[in-house]
Design a protein around this motif. Structure first.
Motif: not given
Lengths: 762, 291, 160
Positions: B79, B83, B104, B107-108
């Motif tokens: 993530t 970002e 997510p 990915r987090n």
């Protein structure tokens, strides 16, 4: 026209579910509770020479280690009792339990399983149903491996083929599929609770079927066994026999240890043990005239029943009835078979023998259309069943609206089928190609001539005017509780908030058979209606007497009783209160028996179902010609349900069914290699995600049925049976290649055939 | 059942000391691969007795742009890669690969260091990182060393990390605007996919002529490597003279020269050719727009 | 096995726990703290039923050891309702019939919450991405997506 029915009222279990309060089987805790675990087979086909449990028994924290020898009656089954609670002498499939333990923690239970020593002798297994036909029987007490043979006969197919201008022979086959309920199976058995010998709580789809199994296994009376359903995390036909078996095991451990015993499957345990959708191998021969009229169909279907009979005696029966698809065919000969193999056993899954044959017959219709130079729409419109038509089984459809033309028209309009079909029929270039396809179906509602078809409900009006209701059928997530409460509220003219639904419980609820076959709204809903009417009649009579009116002068609406000309007489609550104190009976049992039907197994004909639903789904796809990736862009789903009791929940059924059909069509397959299951968790058994879903246009068609509550029929299963066929037809148009086996995954779409990895050496 | 002792590292030094003192240590960061391996009792999760939790080492969660390279802490999550404006600006190739990893939730938690060290043949970050000529920095009580990611990978699920070493950083050399990249991936569904095949291509294009091409398919060979024959075939050529279809087929041939014919080859032969063709077309398109 | 001391805050309540090396966050939540709203569907981070918000990010509580999260804050489905008032996402799930069997619902809500906390005005595609790791076998996702869109609008309106 209605005040509660036909309205998108909120689900009555929604609050519990959005707040995390809803308790599922694995969430339950009891004082002194132990954890049960099962040691499963190492081979799909083997003799058990020796089991040594001594070391496991001696571990601290282990309360019981049990084998088949400790099971009072080791074989269960709804139809044929051949399913072992624990394998005795012989392993029939890779999910068989060998021994079980109850221990103070999950970790101790796991260590105990590791300490059990089993000596096997592998026996060559049978893994193909076609080979099973001629192989010596897997179950030594049977003559052969045939579980069932159903037939259907109409007219004379030889004559029909002789009269045909075109004859096609095609073979289709389908795969093993996992139900994929998000909640793995879970039960807790509590000994000697509330007057029962044993109570089992848990994610049970069919409380009475599970009760019957536990009673049989324990050699106890049916009234000694209390099965209570909790919130259930999906079932789709799947939490029946496998949960019954789990309930039996937990009950035995609970009675042995005199402690509550919880059993929860891991996902891997669930996939290795639980029954799957039947894979079918199908041969179709169809004859038609030049102008596209069907003259004859000859069909042979072989289903892989796996290790145990389970629902195999019945599943191919629905297939034999519906295998031609919803068409008028003058001459039909259909045979369906189920065979034992050493694969994982197969049973009920949403659709129940229909998605397989629909994939075949709807692929076949497109192939025939292509052969005759007709469009998919044209060939169907020429041959569909209409009012007064006679089905393949010889049933004249004259009691309800046969709405195939209507559902086809509405779906086609919604997705712009004709225009897109023309556009995609022209040569396409580039990396991606598009196609559009359709499939239609008719589906017999409820059990049909398979079994007794009756259900009950109990409704009680309290002295404050509130109402509670329970039934013998059970919530599976589909919204049964809400629908039943809507029917009761509608009939009594009270608001939904006054109606409470109680969980199903075998020591209270009337035995209503199983929550299967999309029968709940239709059969169970009629029982609720009946109970509500009885209660209302009692209250009407009492109030009418008070006001010097007759019952027929009263209207129940908006929590009040009115006269026919709209004069408010008394609130429902006050009426209930007065009636209660006057000793009026306000608790009533409603019962409903489905209209009579019959099936002649010998002759292969009859009126197998008392009513049918009709549906059409269309799919628009994009295919990546370089990688085989399929994107389903749009789907239209038109379903005649008779009457939508709750239109928003109905749409939820359509969206969900379409998704399951999409998974069946392009993604899902339980890969089995010589009896070993290769994909045991959701990291390689792939189901559709939010990203895989197309835009779905749900179309609700309502032609009320004379036998349905408020005209309602069925929706659960029809929604999933068509998607794979429609998508397959769309892919065929896009690629110009016809693939006759499911799923249409990357390899099949790109190469035309599947690739198998194999399990490697153990 | 896999049993182990749990140790939480409070600092990098503490972690390295621990790794230096014991041989049977496994490091855990996001845990998105390791916890699954432990549950399944996979061979690669066996043989350790101590689990060293490095997930709290904030000093390994940074992105820093230097003069000629970007330095990434090994504990950056997918993530944070997605970002990061620095990644977005300099290595969009890497960001597009990171976006395709798991969900997510994965990915987090999952980290760049974990993705590299797990060394799955289908790891989505490996092809772009190899194409970007990433270096990895390994630290131990004995000191530190840096090597190219290509050298670091030793086989499927195998690396050249010594048991006392911890990967702390990934260095990616900056490339100028002549370089264009593309990432491709085939999965069985539209999300939550392990790559059936993936591919990173990075090309320098100057005046229409290709220089320094880097072509790295993933899940095609035992572990991701650069396809030298393909690179050779396009190096120094004008993009106008290159037939992407032909290069795609060449890539498939090169794949088979490494792997031989396996059960999946009939599919991958066609699909890899398609991906290579597509990636080239996409880069060429971009190059034309840039002109 | 030696125990590890862990301090965590769950739904605003502080806990000091002694956990074993194998205890996963989901086990701690469900078995110790009796927060059974968080569900286990696969145990390998593929279904998303166990999703909770850990220090602001949606994560799989089945893939995290409790010993790893010392000092962290965890939000579970039980923490969404504040003083008896449902979160707009919960309201929207009810109104849009985004629930069938309900087993995926808690995880789905947490993924949606994590999305809206970061991105109050998501597109439909961003919503789909936010829940791509939450499998639902019943609903086909459509009404869930509608519910999240509607809750986002609700929250936007409330903040203006």
């Amino acid at each position: 026209m209605f005040s509660t029915v036909n309205k998108p009222v909120e689900r009555i279990d929604a609050y519990e579910k959005v707040t995390g309060r809803a308790k599922y089987g694995a969430d339950l805790q009891f004082a002194g509770m132990l954890y049960g675990k099962v040691l499963r087979a190492r081979y799909p086909s083997a003799k058990i020479k020796k089991i040594n449990v001594e070391r496991a028994r001696s571990l601290p924290g282990v309360w019981a280690v049990m084998t088949a020898e400790d099971v009072p009656c080791n074989e269960i089954g709804v139809i044929i009792q051949d399913q072992q609670i624990l394998a005795k002498e012989r392993v029939y499939y890779i999910g068989d339990g060998i021994a079980m333990v109850a221990a103070e923690s999950l970790e101790t239970a796991a260590r105990a399983l590791e300490a059990i020593e089993v000596e096997y002798e592998e026996i060559p297994g049978v893994f193909c149903p076609i080979e099973a036909k001629n192989e010596s029987p897997i179950h030594p007490d049977r003559r052969d491996n045939e579980i069932i043979h159903h037939k259907l006969r109409k007219g004379d197919v030889n004559k029909g083929f002789a009269d045909s201008d075109v004859i096609l022979n095609r073979e289709y086959d389908t795969q093993f599929v996992e139900h994929g309920y998000l909640e793995p199976e879970a039960v807790v058995a509590v000994p000697h609770e509330n007057g029962s010998l044993v109570t089992v709580y848990g994610s049970v789809q069919n409380i009475f079927a599970t009760r019957d199994a536990v009673a049989r296994c324990l050699k106890a009376g049916l009234s000694e066994i209390r099965i209570v359903q909790n919130h259930i995390g999906g079932s789709f036909g799947g939490k029946d026999e496998v949960v019954s078996s789990m309930a039996c095991r937990a009950a035995i451990l609970a009675l042995k240890t005199n402690r509550p015993v919880k059993m929860v499957n891991t996902r891997e345990e669930s996939i290795v043990e639980s029954y799957k959708r039947h894979p079918y191998k199908m041969k179709y021969k169809v004859g038609a005239t030049k102008d596209g009229r069907l003259s004859a169909m000859e069909i042979e279907v072989v289903a892989d029943g796996g290790a145990y009979a389970c629902q195999t005696p019945f599943v191919p029966w629905r297939s034999v009835v519906q295998a031609t698809g919803p068409y008028e065919v003058p001459h039909v000969k259909t045979d369906t078979y189920g065979y034992y193999t050493n694969n994982v056993y197969t049973g009920a899954m949403r659709g129940y023998g229909s998605p397989q044959v629909i994939f075949a017959n709807e692929s076949l219709m497109d192939e025939l259309a292509q052969e005759l130079g007709l469009s998919p729409l044209e060939i169907r419109m020429k041959n569909i069943l209409r009012n007064g038509s006679v089905t393949a089984s010889g049933q004249k459809l004259d009691r309800h609206e046969v709405s195939l033309a209507e559902v086809i028209e509405k779906a086609a309009k919604a997705i712009d089928f004709e225009e897109k079909y023309k556009r995609y029929s022209k040569p396409q270039s580039g990396d991606t190609r598009r196609g559009i396809g359709m499939a239609i179906s008719y589906r017999g509602c409820s059990l049909g001539a398979e079994a007794v078809d009756a259900a009950g409900a109990v409704l009680s009006i309290q002295k404050d005017g509130s109402v509670y209701l329970y039934s013998g059928l059970a919530e599976n997530g589909q919204g049964l509780k809400t629908v039943f409460c809507q029917i009761a509220a509608e009939e009594l003219g009270v608001g939904m908030k006054h109606v409470t639904f109680l969980e199903a419980n075998t020591l209270i609820s009337p035995d209503s058979g199983s929550t299967v076959a999309s029968r709940s709204t239709l059969v169970g809903g009629n029982a609720v209606l009946n109970a509500a009417r009885r209660a209302k009649d009692a209250l009407s009579k009492f109030v009418a007497d008070q006001f010097g009116l007759s019952s027929s002068d009263l209207v129940f609406e908006d929590d009040y009783l009115f006269t026919l000309d709209g004069k408010k007489l008394i609130s429902f609550a006050e009426a209930a209160n007065k009636a209660f104190w006057a000793g009026v009976q306000l608790s009533h049992v409603g019962w409903y028996v489905a209209p009579s039907i019959h099936w002649d197994e010998e002759a292969g004909k009859g009126n197998p179902y008392f009513t049918y639903v009709y549906a059409c789904q269309m799919a628009e796809v994009e295919v990546d010609m370089g990688t085989g990736e399929v994107t389903v862009l749009n789907m239209a789903a038109a379903h005649d349900v008779g009457r939508a009791i709750n239109p928003e929940m109905l749409k939820g059924q359509i969206y969900g069914g379409v998704m399951m059909g999409l998974g069946y069509g392009i993604l899902e397959e339980v890969e089995i290699d010589e009896g070993y299951i290769l994909n045991l968790n959701f990291d390689n058994y792939l189901m559709p995600t939010s990203k895989d879903m197309p835009t779905i246009i749900p179309i609700i068609v309502e032609n009320p049925d004379p036998d349905g509550p408020y005209g309602a029929k069925s929706i659960g299963e029809p929604t999933l049976e068509l998607g794979a066929a429609a998508i397959a037809n769309a892919i065929a148009q896009a690629t110009g290649k016809r693939i006759r086996s499911l799923p249409l995954n990357l390899e099949r779409v790109l190469l035309g055939y599947p690739l198998k990895k194999g399990r490697g050496k153990k | 059942m896999i049993d182990y002792e749990f140790i939480k590292a409070r600092s990098l030094k503490e972690a390295l000391d621990f790794l230096g003192n014991y041989e049977d240590v496994k490091a855990i960061a996001g845990g998105t691969d390791l916890i699954v391996d432990i549950r399944k009792e996979n061979v690669r999760a066996k043989g350790f007795k101590r689990l060293l939790d490095i997930s709290g080492l904030k000093e390994l969660e940074f992105i820093e742009k230097e003069r000629d390279r970007v330095v990434l802490g090994a504990l950056l999550t997918h993530t944070s890669l997605i970002e990061s404006p620095i990644i977005e600006q300099h290595f969009p190739l890497l960001a597009s690969a990171a976006k395709t990893i798991g969900s997510p939730q994965i990915r987090n938690r999952g980290t760049i260091g974990g993705n590299i060290n797990n060394a799955s043949p289908a790891a989505d970050l490996l092809p772009p990182l190899i194409a970007l000529k990433a270096q990895v920095k390994l630290c131990s009580v004995r000191g530190e060393r840096t090597m190219s990611l290509e050298e670091f990978l030793a086989g499927p699920y195998k690396t050249n990390r010594q048991s006392d070493e911890l990967m702390t950083e990934v260095h990616i050399p900056l490339v100028n605007e002549d370089y264009l990249g593309n990432f491709q991936k085939i999965g069985r569904r539209k999300a939550m996919n392990i790559a059936r095949l993936n591919l990173a291509i990075l090309l320098g294009i100057n005046d229409g002529t290709i220089f320094d091409p880097r072509v790295v398919p993933g899940a095609a060979t035992a572990y991701p490597i650069r396809f030298g024959k393909v690179e050779e075939a396009i190096s120094g050529k004008d993009i106008k003279d290159i037939d992407p279809v032909e290069i795609g087929e060449l890539a498939s041939e090169e794949m088979i020269s490494f792997t031989g014919v396996r059960w999946s080859t009939p599919y991958k032969r066609v699909a890899l050719a398609s991906l290579v063709k597509r990636a080239l077309e996409s880069i060429f398109q971009e190059a034309k727009v840039d002109e | 096995m030696s125990k590890i001391e862990v301090n965590i805050t769950v739904n605003g309540a502080k806990h000091r726990l002694e956990v074993g090396p194998k205890e996963r966050l989901i086990d701690t939540l469900r078995e110790r703290l009796h927060l059974t709203g968080t569900k286990e569907g696969c145990g390998v981070g593929e279904c998303g039923a166990c999703t909770v918000i850990l220090d602001g990010e949606a994560v799989h509580s089945c893939l995290i050891l409790t010993a790893q999260v010392d000092g962290s804050e965890v939000l579970t489905v039980e923490g969404l309702e504040v003083d008896g008032r449902l979160h707009p996402l919960q309201e929207a799930f009810i109104q849009h019939h985004a629930i069938q069997c309900g087993f995926c619902t808690p995880g789905m809500l947490m993924s949606a919450k994590a999305l809206l906390d970061k991105n109050p005005n998501p597109t439909r595609e961003e919503i789909k991405t936010a829940i791509e790791g939450n499998l639902c076998r019943c609903t086909g996702y459509e009404q869930i997506i509608e519910a999240i869109e509607s809750a986002a609008n609700e929250l936007q309106a409330a903040s203006h």
